[in-house]
Design a protein around this motif. Structure first.
Motif, PDB file in Angstrom:
ATOM      1  N   ARG A  37      48.208  39.775  41.953  1.00 28.67           N
ATOM      2  CA  ARG A  37      47.077  40.701  41.849  1.00 28.67           C
ATOM      3  C   ARG A  37      47.108  41.458  40.523  1.00 28.67           C
ATOM      4  NH1 ARG A  37      48.298  41.475  47.383  1.00 28.67           N
ATOM      5  NH2 ARG A  37      49.434  43.421  46.986  1.00 28.67           N
ATOM      6  N   ALA A  38      48.312  41.768  40.047  1.00 25.96           N
ATOM      7  CA  ALA A  38      48.432  42.467  38.768  1.00 25.96           C
ATOM      8  C   ALA A  38      47.881  41.618  37.630  1.00 25.96           C
ATOM      9  CB  ALA A  38      49.896  42.823  38.499  1.00 25.96           C
ATOM     10  N   THR A  39      48.119  40.297  37.677  1.00 26.31           N
ATOM     11  CA  THR A  39      47.559  39.434  36.632  1.00 26.31           C
ATOM     12  C   THR A  39      46.037  39.409  36.713  1.00 26.31           C
ATOM     13  OG1 THR A  39      47.713  37.401  37.964  1.00 26.31           O
ATOM     14  CG2 THR A  39      49.600  37.949  36.579  1.00 26.31           C
ATOM     15  N   ASP A  40      45.504  39.354  37.916  1.00 25.85           N
ATOM     16  CA  ASP A  40      44.043  39.368  38.063  1.00 25.85           C
ATOM     17  C   ASP A  40      43.460  40.646  37.474  1.00 25.85           C
ATOM     18  OD1 ASP A  40      43.993  36.905  39.294  1.00 25.85           O
ATOM     19  OD2 ASP A  40      43.888  37.708  41.334  1.00 25.85           O
ATOM     20  N   ASN A  41      44.105  41.771  37.757  1.00 26.75           N
ATOM     21  CA  ASN A  41      43.625  43.051  37.228  1.00 26.75           C
ATOM     22  C   ASN A  41      43.771  43.117  35.713  1.00 26.75           C
ATOM     23  OD1 ASN A  41      42.970  43.946  39.808  1.00 26.75           O
ATOM     24  ND2 ASN A  41      44.965  44.914  40.129  1.00 26.75           N
ATOM     25  N   GLY A  42      44.863  42.571  35.194  1.00 30.02           N
ATOM     26  CA  GLY A  42      45.058  42.543  33.750  1.00 30.02           C
ATOM     27  C   GLY A  42      44.026  41.667  33.059  1.00 30.02           C
ATOM     28  N   LEU A  43      43.748  40.515  33.642  1.00 30.04           N
ATOM     29  CA  LEU A  43      42.761  39.615  33.056  1.00 30.04           C
ATOM     30  C   LEU A  43      41.358  40.199  33.155  1.00 30.04           C
ATOM     31  CD1 LEU A  43      44.135  36.175  34.300  1.00 30.04           C
ATOM     32  CD2 LEU A  43      44.268  37.131  31.987  1.00 30.04           C
ATOM     33  N   ARG A  44      41.104  40.925  34.226  1.00 31.80           N
ATOM     34  CA  ARG A  44      39.797  41.588  34.350  1.00 31.80           C
ATOM     35  C   ARG A  44      39.633  42.633  33.242  1.00 31.80           C
ATOM     36  NH1 ARG A  44      40.440  43.271  39.078  1.00 31.80           N
ATOM     37  NH2 ARG A  44      39.630  41.398  40.076  1.00 31.80           N
ATOM     38  N   PHE A  45      40.698  43.382  32.979  1.00 33.47           N
ATOM     39  CA  PHE A  45      40.647  44.350  31.881  1.00 33.47           C
ATOM     40  C   PHE A  45      40.365  43.644  30.558  1.00 33.47           C
ATOM     41  CE2 PHE A  45      42.772  46.290  28.251  1.00 33.47           C
ATOM     42  CZ  PHE A  45      42.201  47.549  28.238  1.00 33.47           C
TER      43      PHE A  45
END
Length: 359
Positions: A37-45
Motif C-alpha cells: 500500500r505504501a508503494t501505491d501511495n508513493g506512486l500516486r504522489f
C-alpha cells in the motif's frame, strides 16, 4: 444483491491480501501488505507531481528514477497504461545526445545516463535497444584508464565520475555498474576488470586494497582515501554500493572483498541512520542501495556482530512505512544534502527500495 456484492468485495480483498503476502515468503505478511500500500501511495504522489512534459523536477535523472519506480512496482506498469508512462519515456529520449549520453547538464552525465538506461531497460521495449547500447559505450568511455593517461597503479584507475570532471568516485561507478549489469553489458568487456580495480581501492580492506591508506574494517569510502564524513571513514551508503558493485561485476560471495563488506554491514547494522555518516546525510540513498545490495546478496536474514538475527526486509519496510508522509511522499527532514530535500527524488528511491522488498 447487497449481500452478494459484499461477499464479492471481501473475497476480492482476500485475494489481493493473499497475493501480496505470497509474493514475499521471507517477509511478514502484514508488513508486506502495508509496504504494498505504501508503494501505491508513493506512486500516486509521483503521478500527481508529474509535469505536463512527463518529467519530474525537470530532471532527466529524477524522471528516470520515478519511471523505474512505476515500471518495477508490483503493479507492473508499462507503456500500454498511458501517458503517465509514455511521456517520461519521451522526455528521456528527447535528451539523448549524439555521443550516446542522456543528460540535461554536462556536470552529471554519468549519473543521468546510467539511471536513464536502467529505466528504458525496465520498459521491456526492444525499440530502445540502440539507445541503450550507445549509452553503454558512452559510460565505458568515461572510465579512466591508459587512454586518458592513467596507469594501472593510479588510485583513480578504473573509476568513473560525474562526467563533467576527472575525479571518479564509488557512487558514480556503482550507478554505472548497476546500469551496465541491468542492460546486459558484455562480460568480456575490459570495463568490468578495470572497475574492480577502483572498487577494491575504495574499500577499507588492506588484504585486497594495494593502496597505503586502507584500513581494515571492510567498509567502503566515497573514493580511495577520502570520505565526505571525515578522513577515509567507511559508511553505510558507500559500503552497500561497494557490495552491490562487487556482486554486479561478477565477484563471488566467497571473495574476501565481499566477505569483508558483509562483515562491516553486520557490525554496523542499523536503519535508524546512515551508519558512519554525519547526522542523517544520505539517509534515503542508504535505504535505496541497502535494499538493492541485500536483495542481490540473496539472504533473507542477516546476523549482526552481536549475534542478533534480523529480517532486513521487515526492518526496512517498517522504517519506510513509518517515514512516509500522509500525502504518500518521502523526504529527508533532517538533511537536504545530495538533493534529499526533493520529494520526487526521495519518493522514487523509497518506492524502488520497497519494490525490491516485495520481489
Amino acid at each position: 444483491m447487497k449481500a452478494i456484492a459484499l461477499i464479492s468485495s471481501v473475497f476480492f480483498s482476500m485475494i489481493i491480501t493473499l497475493t501480496a503476502a505470497a509474493a514475499t515468503p521471507e517477509m511478514d505478511a502484514d508488513l508486506s501488505n502495508k509496504a504494498a500500500r505504501a508503494t501505491d501511495n508513493g506512486l500516486r504522489f509521483l503521478r500527481e507531481q508529474q509535469a505536463e512534459d512527463g518529467s519530474w523536477s525537470k530532471s532527466v535523472g529524477i524522471t528516470a528514477l520515478a519511471l523505474r519506480a512505476f515500471l518495477e512496482s508490483r503493479r507492473h506498469y508499462n507503456e500500454d497504461d498511458g501517458p503517465f508512462i509514455t511521456r517520461p519515456v519521451k522526455f528521456i529520449l528527447e535528451h539523448v545526445k549524439e555521443d550516446g549520453s542522456i543528460a540535461d547538464a554536462i556536470s552529471n552525465r554519468n549519473y543521468t545516463t546510467a539511471v536513464a538506461i536502467t529505466a528504458l531497460q525496465a520498459t521491456g521495449n526492444p525499440a530502445y535497444r540502440s539507445v541503450i547500447e550507445n549509452a553503454q559505450k558512452f559510460l565505458a568511455k568515461l572510465q579512466l584508464d591508459e587512454e586518458e593517461g592513467y596507469p594501472s597503479d593510479h588510485k583513480y584507475y578504473g573509476g568513473i565520475g560525474y562526467g563533467g570532471d576527472e575525479r571518479p568516485d564509488l557512487s558514480n561507478l556503482y550507478m554505472a555498474v548497476e546500469a551496465l549489469h541491468t542492460t546486459s553489458m558484455e562480460r568480456a568487456d575490459p570495463l568490468w576488470k578495470k572497475a574492480l580495480v577502483f572498487i577494491s581501492r575504495s574499500q577499507n580492506n588492506s588484504e585486497t586494497n594495494d593502496l597505503a591508506w586502507a584500513g581494515n574494517d571492510g567498509g567502503f569510502a566515497y573514493m580511495p582515501g577520502y570520505s565526505p564524513h571525515g578522513g577515509a571513514v567507511s559508511y553505510g551508503g558507500m559500503t552497500h554500493a561497494g557490495l552491490l558493485s562487487l556482486l554486479f561485476a561478477g565477484v563471488d560471495k566467497e571473495d574476501p572483498r565481499v566477505k569483508a563488506a558483509h562483515d562491516w554491514i553486520r557490525a554496523n547494522y542499523t536503519l535508524d541512520e546512515n551508519p558512519g555518516a554525519k547526522g542523517k546525510q544520505g539517509l534515503f540513498y542508504y535505504y535505496n542501495v541497502f535494499a538493492k545490495s541485500m536483495y542481490a546478496f540473496g539472504e533473507p536474514l542477516i546476523t549482526d556482530s552481536n549475534g542478533a538475527t534480523h529480517n532486513w526486509r521487515n526492518d526496512l519496510a517498517a522504517k519506510l512505512i513509518d517515514l512516509q508522509a500522509v500525502d504518500g511522499s518521502w523526504v529527508n527532514e533532517e538533511s537536504q544534502r545530495w538533493w534529499e530535500g526533493d520529494k520526487n527524488l526521495v519518493t522514487a528511491w523509497s518506492v524502488i527500495a520497497i519494490n525490491h522488498l516485495l520481489r
